[in-house]
Every structure is written in structure tokens, then in C-alpha cells.
Write a protein that holds these residues in place. Structure first.
Motif, PDB file in Angstrom:
ATOM      1  N   ARG A 136       5.833 -17.592 -44.084  1.00 53.08           N
ATOM      2  CA  ARG A 136       4.339 -18.369 -43.541  1.00 53.08           C
ATOM      3  C   ARG A 136       5.053 -18.821 -41.748  1.00 53.08           C
ATOM      4  O   ARG A 136       4.077 -17.841 -41.175  1.00 53.08           O
ATOM      5  CB  ARG A 136       4.493 -19.610 -44.608  1.00 53.08           C
ATOM      6  CG  ARG A 136       2.969 -20.404 -43.745  1.00 53.08           C
ATOM      7  CD  ARG A 136       2.115 -21.279 -44.212  1.00 53.08           C
ATOM      8  NE  ARG A 136       2.804 -21.989 -44.831  1.00 53.08           N
ATOM      9  CZ  ARG A 136       2.264 -23.224 -45.753  1.00 53.08           C
ATOM     10  NH1 ARG A 136       1.111 -23.424 -46.020  1.00 53.08           N
ATOM     11  NH2 ARG A 136       2.619 -24.448 -45.340  1.00 53.08           N
ATOM     12  N   LYS A 137       5.567 -19.394 -41.381  1.00 56.41           N
ATOM     13  CA  LYS A 137       5.706 -20.020 -40.434  1.00 56.41           C
ATOM     14  C   LYS A 137       7.197 -20.834 -40.075  1.00 56.41           C
ATOM     15  O   LYS A 137       7.736 -21.449 -40.584  1.00 56.41           O
ATOM     16  CB  LYS A 137       4.609 -20.685 -39.842  1.00 56.41           C
ATOM     17  CG  LYS A 137       4.436 -21.730 -40.695  1.00 56.41           C
ATOM     18  CD  LYS A 137       3.740 -22.956 -40.450  1.00 56.41           C
ATOM     19  CE  LYS A 137       3.010 -24.189 -39.205  1.00 56.41           C
ATOM     20  NZ  LYS A 137       3.300 -25.154 -39.333  1.00 56.41           N
TER      21      LYS A 137
ATOM     22  N   ARG B 129       4.605 -22.145 -32.329  1.00 59.99           N
ATOM     23  CA  ARG B 129       5.628 -21.433 -33.288  1.00 59.99           C
ATOM     24  C   ARG B 129       6.711 -22.115 -32.686  1.00 59.99           C
ATOM     25  O   ARG B 129       7.171 -22.932 -30.790  1.00 59.99           O
ATOM     26  CB  ARG B 129       4.611 -20.809 -33.560  1.00 59.99           C
ATOM     27  CG  ARG B 129       4.111 -20.345 -34.012  1.00 59.99           C
ATOM     28  CD  ARG B 129       3.991 -20.915 -35.602  1.00 59.99           C
ATOM     29  NE  ARG B 129       3.301 -20.063 -37.088  1.00 59.99           N
ATOM     30  CZ  ARG B 129       1.809 -20.999 -36.553  1.00 59.99           C
ATOM     31  NH1 ARG B 129       1.507 -22.165 -36.229  1.00 59.99           N
ATOM     32  NH2 ARG B 129       0.503 -20.369 -37.550  1.00 59.99           N
TER      33      ARG B 129
ATOM     34  N   GLU C 269      12.184 -22.800 -40.402  1.00 65.17           N
ATOM     35  CA  GLU C 269      10.482 -21.730 -40.980  1.00 65.17           C
ATOM     36  C   GLU C 269      10.365 -22.200 -42.555  1.00 65.17           C
ATOM     37  O   GLU C 269      11.028 -22.849 -43.117  1.00 65.17           O
ATOM     38  CB  GLU C 269      11.816 -20.502 -41.095  1.00 65.17           C
ATOM     39  CG  GLU C 269      11.584 -20.061 -39.607  1.00 65.17           C
ATOM     40  CD  GLU C 269      12.890 -18.651 -40.065  1.00 65.17           C
ATOM     41  OE1 GLU C 269      12.506 -17.614 -41.144  1.00 65.17           O
ATOM     42  OE2 GLU C 269      12.969 -18.075 -38.744  1.00 65.17           O
TER      43      GLU C 269
ATOM     44  N   MET D 246      -0.623 -16.720 -32.180  1.00 69.35           N
ATOM     45  CA  MET D 246      -1.300 -16.701 -33.954  1.00 69.35           C
ATOM     46  C   MET D 246      -1.966 -15.900 -33.951  1.00 69.35           C
ATOM     47  O   MET D 246      -3.911 -16.305 -34.716  1.00 69.35           O
ATOM     48  CB  MET D 246      -1.141 -18.378 -33.836  1.00 69.35           C
ATOM     49  CG  MET D 246       0.832 -18.141 -33.935  1.00 69.35           C
ATOM     50  SD  MET D 246       1.151 -17.428 -35.379  1.00 69.35           S
ATOM     51  CE  MET D 246       2.684 -16.999 -34.085  1.00 69.35           C
TER      52      MET D 246
ATOM     53  N   TYR E 224      -1.414 -16.602 -38.658  1.00 67.02           N
ATOM     54  CA  TYR E 224      -0.350 -15.418 -38.983  1.00 67.02           C
ATOM     55  C   TYR E 224      -0.370 -14.261 -38.620  1.00 67.02           C
ATOM     56  O   TYR E 224      -1.180 -13.805 -38.193  1.00 67.02           O
ATOM     57  CB  TYR E 224       0.091 -16.441 -40.449  1.00 67.02           C
ATOM     58  CG  TYR E 224      -0.269 -17.115 -40.786  1.00 67.02           C
ATOM     59  CD1 TYR E 224       0.699 -18.585 -41.138  1.00 67.02           C
ATOM     60  CD2 TYR E 224      -1.644 -17.512 -41.469  1.00 67.02           C
ATOM     61  CE1 TYR E 224       1.057 -19.487 -41.482  1.00 67.02           C
ATOM     62  CE2 TYR E 224      -2.134 -18.919 -41.785  1.00 67.02           C
ATOM     63  CZ  TYR E 224      -0.969 -20.032 -41.982  1.00 67.02           C
ATOM     64  OH  TYR E 224      -0.775 -21.402 -42.060  1.00 67.02           O
TER      65      TYR E 224
ATOM     66  N   LEU F 109      -1.147 -13.810 -45.642  1.00 64.56           N
ATOM     67  CA  LEU F 109      -0.295 -14.214 -46.414  1.00 64.56           C
ATOM     68  C   LEU F 109      -1.458 -14.104 -47.622  1.00 64.56           C
ATOM     69  O   LEU F 109      -2.931 -14.127 -48.097  1.00 64.56           O
ATOM     70  CB  LEU F 109      -0.370 -15.904 -46.224  1.00 64.56           C
ATOM     71  CG  LEU F 109       0.572 -15.681 -45.228  1.00 64.56           C
ATOM     72  CD1 LEU F 109       1.481 -18.168 -44.749  1.00 64.56           C
ATOM     73  CD2 LEU F 109       2.107 -15.444 -45.045  1.00 64.56           C
TER      74      LEU F 109
END
Ligand SMILES: Cc1cc2nc3c(=O)[nH]c(=O)nc-3n(C[C@H](O)[C@H](O)[C@H](O)COP(=O)(O)OP(=O)(O)OC[C@H]3O[C@@H](n4cnc5c(N)ncnc54)[C@H](O)[C@@H]3O)c2cc1C
Ligand SMILES: [Zn+2]
Lengths: 94, 425
Positions: free
Chosen positions: A17-18, A52, A61, B351, B421, B425
Motif C-alpha cells: 500500500r504505502k 512517502r 511499508e 502520488m 497510490y 488498490l
């Protein structure tokens, strides 16, 4: 990849996801030349939603074992080698 | 000593043929790192080289250096699948990429270097009834902006891409396509070499094996960069390091809305001419994939990013499998081919999926980054606009939307609509 519940499983069962920034929200945040208006609230939302970590050596993560037990995991990896340092359950996530 | 590469023309190439190897000179040469420059550009990829070229050519800035830690073209500029197009949905993107495509159309002449621009068309396939109106909407947005787009039904597509045999019975029927005829391919290495050669001829120093490791600053300004070959004073610094932007963020002390993900590509053994266009499609159950045929005959296959941070340049096996499966779904006749080569590049994923060209933290430090998996097609526009920003101090209108602050103000350019993202997702 090793899931704490399912053991070693193929990578494609997992969904990334991130990366999780290790900076405290807002620290060092810079919005570029176009910024000016309303840096306060939007800056912290910016930090939480969009910032991020982009490190060649070390990144923490959020992943989900989507095609397995569906647990959310916090994974500490080295993006240059793929070596996983630790896998933990992600606390507080859905 | 610099001995500039010669001018290429039909006549000079004929003369070269007759006079033997003596005609040929290195495309860029004789560059030694000086102690100070007006502008230091970090990264000799497409964006760094094009920015340096336009700084020298359009703005008369003569003391420009491009510092490259490896070789010219070692990064993504030499690893991409060479597709150029401007068929983006969002106005900020389609005007910008259209500027790039128009420049690509004339770039061979401008650089006096054959970049092998091949307007063979980019065909976005609809593999379901739902896909077709989505493509139509994008086509309408493009036509309103004066950018070429043609919606093709199955019958028209059958004529345009016979290899697809769109009427063949298949699991996912081909419903139609959106075609941009001016889109196509450009030889990627030639873009890097052409810009390097043209920049070098204008006096730009291109320094390979020179890694930038730090930034020296006083107050609101950068004064110098630290490199593996010593310290270099800089009137301004442009970071165009693509898949190494995380390190730049660290040097600047500025966290960025960027992660580095791998994108893979692969090429099959060569076959006779089969496909004279570029196919882009999302086969149900697969990520987006694309196919074109190189001049040598190999089928060039690409897909979506691996989907997690990586600097390995290796590529995850299951993503390769996904691309291959999606390929044979659309062109089953390729199923017998063997893959010859496979590679990956590190992509600076923002992003919202759109790039960032902005001045960051210091008066004279510029970031040209976030090109994700689509920055090759952007190079000529990005170089011209970024150079103008550096020279004049304000961004040209074409790139105002690419400011960093859009993430805080909510003016995102989220072309695929994934949210914050790099993958759905
Ligand atoms: C497999 C693949 C397929 C792709 N397909 C397409 C496509 O079909 N169409 C398209 O438009 N785009 C495509 N892309 C994306 C495109 O290639 C990139 O977005 C674009 O090339 C990035 O910009 P660049 O050329 O400036 O980057 P690069 O060529 O990566 O240049 C960055 C340079 O900076 C150097 N560098 C990094 N750090 C430092 C430092 N500290 N000091 C000095 N130098 C440094 C690197 O060595 C590198 O040479 C693809 C990418 C990949 C990987
Ligand atoms: Zn599990």
C-alpha cells in the motif's frame, strides 16, 4: 515473503500500500515555489496523505496479505536487496 | 580539447562513406569538470540533457554542466519502451504532452540527429463494453483541445490492425479502440545522444562518472554541489535524477510525495513485420500492458510497475508473467515466441501519477522529477519549460500545474483516478 500467520508465501499474494514516512508530520515539509496560501492545515494533511519515504537502503511499508489471511502488515525492507528485516502486524488498521 | 561532432546531411554522410572512418567524431567529448558553472544539472537522462540544451540554446547560458553518476543514457531514458503520445485525459497533461509531441515531430531536424520518430499510431484497445465509452470520453476531451484522436469500431480496427483479427472469437472480445495517429515510437538512445551532442556543441559540459552527493547552501541559496570528483560551485542546481529522487529529497532535507518502483520491459526474438502500430490495453484480470514491434522485428512488451519500492532493477517474476499472459490474450499468435531480453528501470512514482517541476526550498534549486513510467514522451517539453523556469525564475504556464504545492492545495492531476497510490488498490 513471510506472513506471521501463513508463513512463507509467494510475493504475488501480497499487496503493497504505502511507505510510512519516519518524519514527524510536518517536519521539513516544503511545498515549492507555488505555495503561499494556507500552508497550515493543508501542509499537515499533505504530510499524512501524500508524503512517502523513498530510500534505497531502508523503508518501512504497509502491505496486506490479500490472497491469504488478509492481515495488514508492517514490513521493514531494504529496497536495494529485497531483504526483509522484520514483519509485524500493522496496529490500528482495518 | 573539444572537437565538435560534424553536421550531418545527405551530402556529408555521402562524403563520410567515401572518406572512411575519418569523418566520424565522438558525439560529445573533451569535457573536464570546471570549478564553477552558472547552472549545474544533475542527471544525464532525457530531462537533464534537454534542460541543459535549452538553457544554452534558448537562454544563452553558456556555462552549463550536466553531471552524471554513470553514463549518458544509463538510466530510464535508455530503458523505456519508446512510446510517445499526447492522448491524456486531463487538460494540464494533454496540453503539456502535446507540446512535447509537437517538438518530437521536429526534433530530428532541430538536433540534426535522426531520432527515428515513427508516427505509427498508438491504439488504446477497449476489451469490454465498459472500456469503450471511457475511451470515447478521453477522445472527446482530446478533440476539444485540438489534439488528434479517432474512435474506431471493430470494423475500422480490423483494417487498421489486421494482426488483431478483432472479429476472432475470444474470451475478451475487442470492442473498439481510440487511436492517436501522431503517436508512435522514437528511438530512445538517439534522444539521449542527440541532446547530448547538440548541448555539447553549444558548450555544455557533460561529465560522466560524476555523482552528486551533497548540496552546499548559504541562507536561501545553494552555492555548490559536492560530487565524487570534488566540489563544484553552482549559480543554480537542477535535479533531474528520475528514479533516484529519494536521495535528492534527503540532500535537500525535504520529504517528497514520491516512491521508487520498478517498471519492466522485455523483447522477443525477431519476427517478420506483424504490427506497425502500438497497442495499449487492459486485459481483464491483468494490469495495463502494451506491445509494439521494433525495427529489428522483436516484439517489445511492457506492463505496469511492480507495485512496491525497489532499487534492484531486477523486476518481480509474477509481473513479467502478467505481461506475457496479457500479451497472448490479445495477440495469441505470439505465444510461440521466446523472450530474448528483459530489464527494469527505477521509476520515480508521484502520488498522483503526474510530474513535479518546481523550485524547492532554495531560490536556485529546481526539481524536475516524478516522471513515473511515462516521462520519455515528455522530454522535449520538459527540457524547454524547465530551462525557461531556471532562466527566468518563474515557471511557464505550460508547467504551472506541475508545482509541488498541488498535493497540499488539492489540485491533483490524478489521470487514472487511483488516489494517492502508484497502483490501483
Ligand atoms: C521499462 C520502462 C519502460 C518505459 N516506457 C516508457 C514509454 O514507453 N514512454 C514513455 O514516455 N516513458 C516510458 N518510461 C519512462 C521514462 O523512461 C522515464 O520517465 C524517463 O526516462 C525519466 O527521465 P530521464 O530520462 O531524465 O531519466 P534517467 O534516464 O533515469 O536519468 C536520470 C539520470 O540521473 C542519474 N543520477 C541519479 N542520481 C544521480 C546523482 N546523485 N548524481 C549524478 N547523477 C545521478 C542517473 O544515473 C540517470 O542517468 C519507461 C520506463 C521504464 C523503466
Ligand atoms: Zn497471511
Amino acid at each position: 515473503m513471510a506472513c506471521p500467520f501463513c508463513g512463507l508465501r509467494p510475493l504475488e499474494e501480497f499487496l503493497f500500500r504505502k511507505t510510512v514516512p519516519n518524519v514527524g508530520a510536518g517536519s521539513g515539509v516544503h511545498l515549492g515555489a507555488g505555495a503561499g496560501v494556507d500552508a497550515g492545515d493543508s501542509a499537515s494533511a499533505y504530510a499524512q496523505v501524500y508524503l512517502r519515504v523513498d530510500s534505497a537502503e531502508h523503508s518501512v511499508e504497509e502491505w496486506q496479505h490479500v490472497a491469504g489471511c488478509r492481515a495488514w502488515l508492517l514490513i521493514d525492507r531494504n529496497p536495494s536487496t529485497g531483504v526483509v528485516r522484520s514483519v509485524a502486524l500493522l496496529g490500528g488498521a482495518q | 580539447m573539444k572537437r565538435a561532432s560534424r553536421h550531418y546531411s545527405a551530402l556529408s554522410l555521402l562524403r563520410a562513406r567515401l572518406s572512411g572512418a575519418g569523418f566520424w567524431r565522438p558525439l560529445w567529448t573533451g569535457n573536464r569538470l570546471e570549478q564553477a558553472y552558472d547552472v549545474v544539472v544533475v542527471g544525464a537522462g532525457g530531462h537533464g540533457l534537454a534542460t541543459a540544451y535549452h538553457l544554452a540554446k534558448d537562454h544563452g547560458i553558456k556555462r552549463v554542466a550536466v553531471l552524471e553518476k554513470r553514463l549518458v543514457g544509463y538510466g530510464n531514458v535508455g530503458r523505456n519502451t519508446t512510446i510517445v503520445r499526447s492522448n491524456y485525459l486531463l487538460p494540464e497533461n494533454h496540453y503539456f504532452y502535446e507540446d512535447a509531441l509537437r517538438r518530437y515531430e521536429g526534433l530530428g531536424r532541430e538536433l540534426n540527429y535522426n531520432i527515428m520518430y515513427s508516427p505509427r499510431g498508438v491504439v488504446d484497445l477497449a476489451l469490454s463494453d465498459d472500456d469503450f465509452p471511457v475511451l470515447a470520453r478521453r477522445g472527446n476531451a482530446l478533440r476539444l483541445a485540438g489534439i488528434d484522436a479517432e474512435l474506431m469500431d471493430r470494423a475500422a480496427l480490423e483494417k487498421f490492425v489486421p494482426a488483431l483479427a478483432p472479429r476472432r472469437r475470444r474470451r475478451f472480445p475487442i470492442v473498439g479502440a481510440l487511436v492517436q495517429h501522431r503517436g508512435g515510437t522514437v528511438r530512445h538512445d538517439a534522444v539521449a545522444w542527440g541532446y547530448a551532442r547538440a548541448a555539447s556543441a553549444l558548450g555544455v559540459d557533460i561529465i560522466e562518472d560524476c555523482e552528486v552527493t551533497g548540496l552546499h547552501t548559504t541562507g536561501n541559496s545553494a552555492t555548490a554541489v559536492q560530487t565524487s570528483q570534488g566540489e563544484v560551485q553552482a549559480g543554480a542546481v537542477v535535479f533531474a535524477t528520475a528514479g533516484h529522487t529519494g536521495l535528492v529529497g534527503k540532500m535537500l532535507g525535504v520529504p517528497l510525495p514520491i516512491e521508487t518502483h520498478l517498471l519492466q520491459a522485455m523483447v522477443t526474438e525477431p519476427v517478420k513485420p506483424l504490427l506497425d502500430t502500438v497497442l495499449v490495453y487492459v486485459a481483464p484480470g491483468h494490469a495495463e500492458s502494451y506491445i509494439s514491434q521494433s525495427d529489428r522485428g522483436g516484439m517489445v512488451l511492457g506492463g505496469h510497475i511492480d507495485g512496491f519500492p525497489s532499487y534492484t532493477r531486477e523486476g518481480a517474476w509474477h509481473r513479467l508473467e502478467d505481461v506475457v499472459r496479457a500479451t497472448v490474450e490479445v495477440l495469441p499468435q505470439l505465444g510461440q515466441l521466446r523472450l530474448l531480453r528483459h530489464w527494469a528501470g527505477t521509476n520515480d512514482m508521484t502520488m498522483d501519477g503526474s510530474p513535479i517541476i518546481d523550485r524547492v526550498k532554495y531560490d536556485n534549486v529546481f526539481l524536475n522529477a516524478g516522471w513515473c513510467y511515462g516521462g520519455f514522451k515528455a522530454i522535449p517539453a520538459s527540457g524547454a519549460a524547465c530551462a525557461s523556469f531556471v532562466a527566468k525564475g518563474t515557471p511557464p504556464d505550460l508547467i504551472r500545474a506541475y508545482c509541488l504545492s498541488r498535493f497540499a492545495t488539492g489540485h491533483l492531476l490524478d489521470e487514472p483516478g487511483y488516489g494517492p497510490y502508484p497502483v490501483k488498490l
